[in-house]
Design a protein around this motif. Sequence first.
Motif, mmCIF file in Angstrom:
data_model
loop_
_atom_site.group_PDB
_atom_site.id
_atom_site.type_symbol
_atom_site.label_atom_id
_atom_site.label_comp_id
_atom_site.label_asym_id
_atom_site.label_seq_id
_atom_site.Cartn_x
_atom_site.Cartn_y
_atom_site.Cartn_z
ATOM 1 N N UNK A 95 -9.663 5.436 1.215
ATOM 2 C CA UNK A 95 -8.368 5.655 1.874
ATOM 3 C C UNK A 95 -8.176 4.678 3.025
ATOM 4 N N UNK A 131 -5.314 2.057 3.314
ATOM 5 C CA UNK A 131 -4.181 2.476 4.143
ATOM 6 C C UNK A 131 -4.397 2.334 5.642
ATOM 7 N N UNK A 172 3.882 5.297 -3.871
ATOM 8 C CA UNK A 172 2.603 4.906 -3.263
ATOM 9 C C UNK A 172 2.151 3.574 -3.852
ATOM 10 N N UNK A 214 1.737 0.033 -1.829
ATOM 11 C CA UNK A 214 0.465 -0.703 -1.767
ATOM 12 C C UNK A 214 0.595 -2.115 -2.308
ATOM 13 N N UNK A 266 2.598 -5.834 -0.520
ATOM 14 C CA UNK A 266 2.259 -5.563 0.876
ATOM 15 C C UNK A 266 1.084 -6.436 1.289
ATOM 16 N N UNK A 275 1.314 -0.084 3.814
ATOM 17 C CA UNK A 275 0.318 0.971 3.597
ATOM 18 C C UNK A 275 -0.029 1.620 4.937
ATOM 19 N N UNK A 276 -0.175 0.805 5.964
ATOM 20 C CA UNK A 276 -0.456 1.334 7.301
ATOM 21 C C UNK A 276 0.648 2.255 7.788
ATOM 22 N N UNK A 321 0.300 5.676 6.189
ATOM 23 C CA UNK A 321 -0.753 6.452 6.835
ATOM 24 C C UNK A 321 -0.300 6.933 8.215
ATOM 25 N N UNK A 328 1.691 10.146 7.952
ATOM 26 C CA UNK A 328 0.836 11.333 7.801
ATOM 27 C C UNK A 328 0.184 11.686 9.131
ATOM 28 N N UNK A 329 -0.303 10.675 9.844
ATOM 29 C CA UNK A 329 -0.976 10.929 11.128
ATOM 30 C C UNK A 329 -0.010 11.568 12.127
#
Lengths: 187, 187
Positions: free
Chosen positions: A160, A164, B106, B110, B113, B119-120, B123, B126-127
């Motif tokens: 992951x 990501x 997704x 990815x 990119x 992709x960052x 993430x 989600x964070x």
Amino acid sequence: MSRQMVRPGGRSARVQAAVHAAVRELASEVGRDALTVPLIAQRAGVTPSTIYRRWGDLQELLSDVAVERLRPDTAPRDHGGLSSDLTVWAEQFLDEMASPTGRAYIRDALLGDPDGSNAGQCSAYAAEQINVILSRAAERGEDTPDVETVIDAVVAPLMYRILFRPDGLDTSYASRLVTGVLEPTIR
Amino acid sequence: MSRQMVRPGGRSARVQAAVHAAVRELASEVGRDALTVPLIAQRAGVTPSTIYRRWGDLQELLSDVAVERLRPDTAPRDHGGLSSDLTVWAEQFLDEMASPTGRAYIRDALLGDPDGSNAGQCSAYAAEQINVILSRAAERGEDTPDVETVIDAVVAPLMYRILFRPDGLDTSYASRLVTGVLEPTIR
């Protein structure tokens, strides 16, 4: 049919080997982004339509080559204990997968893979390696988590973050993940 | 310069909105695989070279559109406790990401990119959501793991399995991962 008639190195296998080799050679000569089906066909000594018929398109061919390159060459080394076996394996896995080449292969494996079988094969390689390590530990009489638990706790976070969230990825992170799965009560 | 001169809805933003909208419309009309830059340009009312200049190629455009689509619309719901907040969030995250549409986004995010920024961004979304949940729990006086721990123990296994190992993925798996990170000693 005599044994001589069985041809594990028949035309189909020879075409695959030649085309895979052509992709690897050309990728290092002209770079991954300059690859085209006609270029690969010429190097491999086949027609472009042979490649299209067998792989569909360039993306699917690159995905197959990537999975082949991601296949581990050897069983994980035996360092005499579960903790060191798994730590060394996880650090090496991170090293290989997080390298520019490794990232390119993971990306290729995921892309030209409409049915997910290539991505599944990558995961199966990791599961097999972990299974060897855990079986060896169980034979020594060590307590072991199961394969899926190690995948969730070690492989998944590594992969992951490679894909990501790559900031701060280093071998100490890999070894902390292993510690976490082997001694969950002290996290 | 007066405030009137600042143009948040200037040409650049209008082009982006029109092109993104064209991609979404055409993807649902003709399918993702039939998209081409000329087709998108025509629908958006811009020239193909405008798209190439701004996005480089189709893959990078699709990656930008995917990230935009993966952006959460709302903050996670407040169910009155960390365990239920995180469980509901993880189940919903799995639902959305494991759907055919989610997987396609997704994958697109990815792919086009090269620098990993899209992709960052996925993430980071989600964070941020997890951070809202954990901050709310901390305000209630609950013990909370940190964001990176939840990413390793919940988000990473979900995303890894969606991409690489989708067999047996269901909401009970998501809720077990949450239980595991909130009560590590009873795993």
